[in-house]
Scaffold this active site. Structure first.
Site: not given
Ligand code: NAI
Length: 264
Positions: A158, A162
């Site tokens: 992961y 990034k």
């Molecule tokens: P989340 O799990 O709530 O949402 C992620 C979304 O991406 C989901 O709707 C999922 O279905 C979609 N997704 C996953 N794999 C996919 C694929 N193969 N094709 C199409 N869609 C896909 O996660 P969150 O927290 O909203 O994450 C969003 C971004 O923020 C990510 O890039 C994550 O790495 C980043 N991030 C999140 C942090 C956290 O603490 N939640 C911290 C730093 C970065």
């Protein structure tokens, strides 16, 4: 400086079904924008950004729905599992989608693009995976990722995804295709955000303690997804005319604490 136009903008948002992407899509729709959500399900365009075929389908379907013109593309989809798919979704699912939709951005009057990085993208890990990503060699990147996971080092994947994104951003944003075409390209780097992704890795008190220790956030603590969405909204608004190639850390001070006071 250009001020926000009231015109309805056409914006593609990946990961629009959950967490940060959903908060952003809701916010943009509420201000009247035409949002094309992309996700595995519950979106205007359902596609798997973890495979080359899925990305091609996503690009095709978004171009069809947008009639070939996009005012902004914002890539939020991501996963944090300790498996090679994390490289496929987080790195290639962002960079290939942005590159595939770039011609539609270039046709807009004030195009903008952004993606979600992370505070962990400041780490130097898994250099063989990162270099293969930057070379655009997905099979090599996935093979290197699989080798790491087999050695029990899947936890590096992961952060590697990034880190590779942050480096790709610096290489790409100032090229003729992006800056030269008038398209700012940036990232937001969150600390800990209270989304389903976070809930999945912080189920126990011990896991929450480890996360809080790894990502110290002295300003206001863990963030709601709307906090990140607002920063993405500004970076991709017409108001942002000159910021490009930057990871904007929206992390309650974590980047400063972790990298120290003397870094400029
Ligand atoms: P989340 O799990 O709530 O949402 C992620 C979304 O991406 C989901 O709707 C999922 O279905 C979609 N997704 C996953 N794999 C996919 C694929 N193969 N094709 C199409 N869609 C896909 O996660 P969150 O927290 O909203 O994450 C969003 C971004 O923020 C990510 O890039 C994550 O790495 C980043 N991030 C999140 C942090 C956290 O603490 N939640 C911290 C730093 C970065």
């Amino acid at each position: 400086m250009t001020t926000s136009s009231p015109a309805r903008r056409r914006v593609a948002v990946t990961g629009a079904a959950s967490g940060i992407g959903k908060a952003l899509a809701d916010m943009l729709r509420a201000q009247g924008d035409d949002v094309i959500g992309v996700d595995l399900k519950d979106a205007e365009v359902c596609a798997d950004l973890g495979t080359p075929a899925g990305r091609q389908e996503a690009v095709r379907a978004v171009l069809e729905r947008s009639e070939g013109v996009l005012d902004a593309v914002i890539a939020c989809a991501g996963i944090s599992a300790q498996v090679p798919a994390t490289i496929a979704v987080n790195y290639f699912g962002v960079t290939e989608l942005l590159q595939g939709l770039r011609p539609a951005l270039a046709r807009a009057e004030a195009p903008r693009a952004a993606f979600v990085g992370s505070i962990v993208g400041t780490k130097s890990v898994a250099p063989e995976v990162v270099e293969a990503c930057l070379a655009g060699d997905e099979p090599a990147a996935l093979a290197a990722a699989a080798a790491l996971a087999e050695r029990g080092q899947g936890g590096a994947l992961y952060p590697a995804s990034k880190t590779a994104l942050a480096r790709w951003l610096r290489r790409t944003s100032v090229t003729d295709e992006w800056a030269g075409a008038g398209i700012p390209l940036n990232a937001v780097g969150p600390g800990v955000v209270l989304t389903p992704m976070h809930a999945a890795v912080a189920r126990t008190e011990e896991q929450r303690r480890i996360v809080a220790q790894a990502v110290p956030m002295p300003l206001h603590g863990h963030a709601e997804p709307e906090v990140i969405a607002r920063a993405l909204r500004w970076l991709t608004s017409e108001e942002n005319t000159h910021v490009t190639g930057q990871v904007l850390y929206v992390d309650g001070g974590a980047e400063v604490v972790l990298r120290g006071p003397d870094r400029i």
